[in-house]
Write a protein that holds these residues in place. Structure first.
Motif, PDB file in Angstrom:
ATOM      1  N   VAL A  59      25.643  10.232  -4.818  1.00 29.46           N
ATOM      2  CA  VAL A  59      25.323   9.001  -4.074  1.00 29.46           C
ATOM      3  C   VAL A  59      26.605   8.250  -3.699  1.00 29.46           C
ATOM      4  O   VAL A  59      26.668   7.602  -2.656  1.00 29.46           O
ATOM      5  N   LYS A  60      27.643   8.377  -4.528  1.00 29.69           N
ATOM      6  CA  LYS A  60      28.931   7.763  -4.172  1.00 29.69           C
ATOM      7  C   LYS A  60      29.505   8.406  -2.911  1.00 29.69           C
ATOM      8  O   LYS A  60      30.129   7.737  -2.086  1.00 29.69           O
ATOM      9  N   VAL A  61      29.306   9.724  -2.777  1.00 29.15           N
ATOM     10  CA  VAL A  61      29.811  10.423  -1.587  1.00 29.15           C
ATOM     11  C   VAL A  61      29.004  10.016  -0.343  1.00 29.15           C
ATOM     12  O   VAL A  61      29.575   9.806   0.726  1.00 29.15           O
ATOM     13  N   VAL A  62      27.692   9.850  -0.492  1.00 30.34           N
ATOM     14  CA  VAL A  62      26.884   9.358   0.642  1.00 30.34           C
ATOM     15  C   VAL A  62      27.434   8.004   1.101  1.00 30.34           C
ATOM     16  O   VAL A  62      27.690   7.783   2.293  1.00 30.34           O
ATOM     17  N   ASP A  63      27.652   7.099   0.152  1.00 26.25           N
ATOM     18  CA  ASP A  63      28.174   5.767   0.491  1.00 26.25           C
ATOM     19  C   ASP A  63      29.572   5.849   1.100  1.00 26.25           C
ATOM     20  O   ASP A  63      29.894   5.126   2.035  1.00 26.25           O
ATOM     21  N   GLY A  64      30.380   6.763   0.549  1.00 21.48           N
ATOM     22  CA  GLY A  64      31.756   6.891   1.022  1.00 21.48           C
ATOM     23  C   GLY A  64      31.833   7.438   2.442  1.00 21.48           C
ATOM     24  O   GLY A  64      32.689   7.021   3.232  1.00 21.48           O
ATOM     25  N   ILE A  65      30.953   8.384   2.770  1.00 23.30           N
ATOM     26  CA  ILE A  65      30.929   8.926   4.139  1.00 23.30           C
ATOM     27  C   ILE A  65      30.536   7.810   5.109  1.00 23.30           C
ATOM     28  O   ILE A  65      31.144   7.625   6.168  1.00 23.30           O
ATOM     29  N   ASN A  66      29.549   7.037   4.712  1.00 25.17           N
ATOM     30  CA  ASN A  66      29.095   5.926   5.550  1.00 25.17           C
ATOM     31  C   ASN A  66      30.214   4.910   5.775  1.00 25.17           C
ATOM     32  O   ASN A  66      30.455   4.455   6.900  1.00 25.17           O
ATOM     33  N   GLU A  67      30.921   4.613   4.725  1.00 21.31           N
ATOM     34  CA  GLU A  67      32.023   3.641   4.817  1.00 21.31           C
ATOM     35  C   GLU A  67      33.112   4.168   5.757  1.00 21.31           C
ATOM     36  O   GLU A  67      33.639   3.432   6.590  1.00 21.31           O
ATOM     37  N   TYR A  68      33.414   5.454   5.654  1.00 24.58           N
ATOM     38  CA  TYR A  68      34.426   6.086   6.514  1.00 24.58           C
ATOM     39  C   TYR A  68      34.021   6.005   7.984  1.00 24.58           C
ATOM     40  O   TYR A  68      34.831   5.659   8.855  1.00 24.58           O
ATOM     41  N   LEU A  69      32.755   6.328   8.251  1.00 27.83           N
ATOM     42  CA  LEU A  69      32.268   6.318   9.639  1.00 27.83           C
ATOM     43  C   LEU A  69      32.358   4.905  10.217  1.00 27.83           C
ATOM     44  O   LEU A  69      32.817   4.711  11.351  1.00 27.83           O
ATOM     45  N   ASP A  70      31.958   3.918   9.438  1.00 25.51           N
ATOM     46  CA  ASP A  70      32.043   2.520   9.887  1.00 25.51           C
ATOM     47  C   ASP A  70      33.487   2.131  10.164  1.00 25.51           C
ATOM     48  O   ASP A  70      33.805   1.539  11.181  1.00 25.51           O
ATOM     49  N   ARG A  71      34.364   2.486   9.234  1.00 27.62           N
ATOM     50  CA  ARG A  71      35.769   2.092   9.334  1.00 27.62           C
ATOM     51  C   ARG A  71      36.434   2.701  10.566  1.00 27.62           C
ATOM     52  O   ARG A  71      37.310   2.100  11.175  1.00 27.62           O
ATOM     53  N   HIS A  72      35.991   3.918  10.925  1.00 28.04           N
ATOM     54  CA  HIS A  72      36.582   4.589  12.082  1.00 28.04           C
ATOM     55  C   HIS A  72      35.771   4.365  13.359  1.00 28.04           C
ATOM     56  O   HIS A  72      36.073   4.954  14.399  1.00 28.04           O
ATOM     57  N   GLY A  73      34.750   3.563  13.268  1.00 29.98           N
ATOM     58  CA  GLY A  73      33.978   3.205  14.455  1.00 29.98           C
ATOM     59  C   GLY A  73      33.049   4.296  14.967  1.00 29.98           C
ATOM     60  O   GLY A  73      32.697   4.314  16.152  1.00 29.98           O
ATOM     61  N   TYR A  74      32.643   5.219  14.081  1.00 33.74           N
ATOM     62  CA  TYR A  74      31.683   6.238  14.507  1.00 33.74           C
ATOM     63  C   TYR A  74      30.264   5.722  14.311  1.00 33.74           C
ATOM     64  O   TYR A  74      29.976   5.027  13.344  1.00 33.74           O
ATOM     65  N   LYS A  75      29.388   6.111  15.226  1.00 34.81           N
ATOM     66  CA  LYS A  75      27.980   5.696  15.126  1.00 34.81           C
ATOM     67  C   LYS A  75      27.116   6.784  14.481  1.00 34.81           C
ATOM     68  O   LYS A  75      25.991   6.539  14.084  1.00 34.81           O
ATOM     69  N   ASP A  76      27.652   8.000  14.416  1.00 33.45           N
ATOM     70  CA  ASP A  76      26.838   9.139  13.995  1.00 33.45           C
ATOM     71  C   ASP A  76      27.733  10.162  13.288  1.00 33.45           C
ATOM     72  O   ASP A  76      28.797  10.514  13.810  1.00 33.45           O
ATOM     73  N   VAL A  77      27.292  10.618  12.145  1.00 31.23           N
ATOM     74  CA  VAL A  77      28.102  11.563  11.371  1.00 31.23           C
ATOM     75  C   VAL A  77      28.377  12.851  12.158  1.00 31.23           C
ATOM     76  O   VAL A  77      29.414  13.496  11.976  1.00 31.23           O
ATOM     77  N   ASN A  78      27.466  13.197  13.065  1.00 28.74           N
ATOM     78  CA  ASN A  78      27.656  14.426  13.847  1.00 28.74           C
ATOM     79  C   ASN A  78      28.933  14.392  14.702  1.00 28.74           C
ATOM     80  O   ASN A  78      29.458  15.432  15.076  1.00 28.74           O
ATOM     81  N   GLU A  79      29.424  13.163  14.976  1.00 30.87           N
ATOM     82  CA  GLU A  79      30.641  13.026  15.783  1.00 30.87           C
ATOM     83  C   GLU A  79      31.876  13.599  15.075  1.00 30.87           C
ATOM     84  O   GLU A  79      32.857  13.944  15.736  1.00 30.87           O
ATOM     85  N   ILE A  80      31.846  13.654  13.765  1.00 35.59           N
ATOM     86  CA  ILE A  80      33.052  14.144  13.080  1.00 35.59           C
ATOM     87  C   ILE A  80      32.962  15.613  12.658  1.00 35.59           C
ATOM     88  O   ILE A  80      33.923  16.181  12.142  1.00 35.59           O
TER      89      ILE A  80
END
Lengths: 260, 305
Positions: free
Chosen positions: B276-297
């Motif tokens: 669950v920490k990794v789920v939160d961390g991926i979300n935080e990364y996407l927000d920080r880099h301005g991505y709207k969708d994980v598929n973009e990375i």
């Protein structure tokens, strides 16, 4: 019994013997510690030790309900345990507890029991003895070590039962191994508990088997997780492979495949 | 909050975080630590047609930044799973996936057929890469012909999402991945453990009862990343990346190298809440880099710029 992950604060650190450290810990917010039973253990996270990848399983030495403290007696044998020994008062330690099953403690009041520990295997015997005494059970401890410096916490053990010791060099108690102690021929016991080096436990088990005394042994097979998912710490029993971490560490002697 | 949903074949996952088989029990062992519904999926332990006792003790050796195991697929068999474990897992709102192992093609097919009947199991992971069993296991995953044969056979018997778990103990993992894709796999997951060995110099004995075992943990991540990248450049089906992921940054590295989803394995032993920490961390990364969708990375690794 719900398992929890929590940060505990080191309240005090003692050196009960050379190469051993006793950490006494409490919760960071003074909330009560989870309920722990004799025989259970915790998985301790080791920080800043590149060679230590996994947590270290350490048995619960004692639970001081009044002070809300849990004690871990640690033998410093490798990088990981030495790093745990470097913790100082006020440091935080991440633990998973309580883990594993427990020793049988609901015996008939007045029962006569012998708790046999060797080396750092004496650690869980302290809390077990304290709980048994509280249940009005007549407790005797038989503790063995190489020499008197390696006999730990004797003054505290003495509070909860009669104390017998052996040392290999004869520097404390009777000279020799626990299984040679004269108490085994003098007294009759209703139940034996043992934790320590495997040859010692096997010798005590043989004695218990011959005398037809109920006997519980606590094993410490090498484990990775501590809660029954990696399946690394199995003991081959009469019922097949059993995880020492989740289906033990306490096993009734009758379930084991030890040659008696 | 970015969109975390990903797809593997026709199957949707609420996020790209799953667990690696053999490190997460049947999932229920983690219910004290995390909300299992927060996982994209969890892959339960390697299951075979019949009960297996596994290898003798000792089965584990710790090594710097990792460990070796030699469990040997200890499990109570698919029928035990269906009768005793499946009812406990049916209620979870996460993709529960069975890792299917076997010694013969017939075993794999028979187990997969039984899995096909389980409504709440939307996918299987076909383990053709276990290094700790004498016959079958890894042998199927080390040649293109045998990989294709077992995947084709299971594909005919199993009509839901089929993920094939690949062995890194091969000279060219991309060709095995292509064979699995050709045979009808919806996805490949990689890497299983690396064959390794540990010795006690004082006793002059091996530390594992089987002498060799499978290495996992932080140390294997660079090899796993390399293989995911090679396979990403070779196949069109989605990749599930695993091997040494210890935190969200590691997981993101796998996504950048082309993994659509990741599995956390050995890290669960050290921090049972890591998923669950990794789920939160991926979300935080996407927000920080301005991505709207994980598929973009996914596969967004920048080369030559």
């Amino acid at each position: 019994m719900k398992k929890t992950i929590l940060n505990l604060r080191v309240v005090s650190k003692e050196y009960p013997g050379s190469n051993y450290v006793l950490l006494k810990l409490t919760t960071i917010d003074d909330s009560p510690l989870p309920i722990m039973q004799p025989g259970q253990f915790a998985e301790l996270k080791v920080e800043n030790s590149p060679n230590t990848f996994l947590r270290r399983p350490i048995s619960i030495n004692f639970v001081d309900l009044e002070k809300n403290q849990v004690w871990f007696l640690i033998q410093m044998i490798g990088d990981g345990t030495r790093k745990l020994g470097d913790l100082i008062e006020g440091d935080l330690l991440n633990v998973i507890l309580p883990l594993g099953n427990k020793f049988t403690t609901d015996l008939k009041p007045g029962s006569k029991v012998l708790l046999v520990g060797g080396g750092v295997g004496t650690a869980p015997m302290l809390y077990l003895g304290a709980v048994l005494k509280q249940n009005s059970i007549n407790v005797s401890f038989l503790l063995g070590a190489r020499d008197k410096e390696a006999l730990l916490q004797l003054d505290i053990f003495a509070k909860y039962g009669d104390l017998y010791t052996t040392t290999e060099d004869g520097s404390h108690g009777e000279k020799g191994y626990v299984v040679d102690h004269s108490i085994l021929n003098k007294e009759e016991f209703d139940f034996i508990y043992t934790c320590g080096p495997k040859p010692m436990m096997m010798a005590i088990s043989k004695y218990a088997d011959q005398k037809n005394i109920e006997c519980e042994v606590s094993l410490e097979n090498k484990m990775a997780c501590g809660f029954g998912v990696c399946l690394c710490c199995v003991e081959n029993t009469k019922e097949g492979h059993k995880c020492v971490c989740s289906e033990g560490p306490v096993f009734n002697l009758k379930k084991l495949l030890w040659q008696n | 909050m970015a969109k975390l949903n990903i797809n593997i074949g026709n199957l949707e996952f609420k996020n790209p975080v799953m667990t690696a088989s053999g490190t997460f029990g049947y999932g229920v062992e983690f219910a004290d630590f995390i909300d299992l519904n927060r996982l994209g999926g969890f892959i339960v332990k390697g299951t075979t047609l019949h009960h297996r006792e596994g290898n003798p003790y000792p089965r584990m050796a710790e090594v710097p930044m990792g460990m070796l195991n030699a469990v040997g697929l200890q499990n109570k068999g698919i029928d035990y799973f269906i009768d005793n474990i499946y009812p406990q897992l049916k209620g979870y709102d996460s993709n529960v996936i069975i890792n299917v192992s076997g010694s013969t093609i017939e075993d794999y097919v028979a187990t997969a057929e039984k899995c096909n009947e389980l409504d709440k199991i939307p996918a299987i992971e076909l383990n053709i890469s276990c290094p700790n069993v004498k016959e079958g296991g890894m042998a199927f995953g080390t040649s293109c012909q045998s990989a294709e044969a077992v995947v084709s056979a299971v594909r005919k018997a199993y009509n839901k999402t089929l993920i094939v778990k690949l062995s890194p103990n091969v000279s060219d993992i991309a060709s095995i991945a292509k064979a699995a894709e050709f045979a009808g796999a919806d996805s490949v997951s990689l890497i299983n453990t690396l064959l390794g060995m540990a010795v006690n110099a004082e006793t002059q004995k091996p530390l594992l009862s089987t002498i060799t075992g499978g290495m996992s943990g932080a140390a294997v991540k660079p090899i796993a990343l390399r293989m995911v990248w090679q396979v990403y450049n070779a196949v069109k089906i989605p990749i599930v990346g695993l091997g040494g992921i210890m935190n969200a940054t590691d997981a993101i590295e796998f996504l950048l190298c082309g993994a659509t989803a990741v599995q956390l394995g050995t890290a669960n032993f050290i921090d049972p809440q890591i998923t669950v920490k990794v789920v939160d961390g991926i979300n935080e990364y996407l927000d920080r880099h301005g991505y709207k969708d994980v598929n973009e990375i996914i596969g967004a690794l920048k080369i030559n710029n």
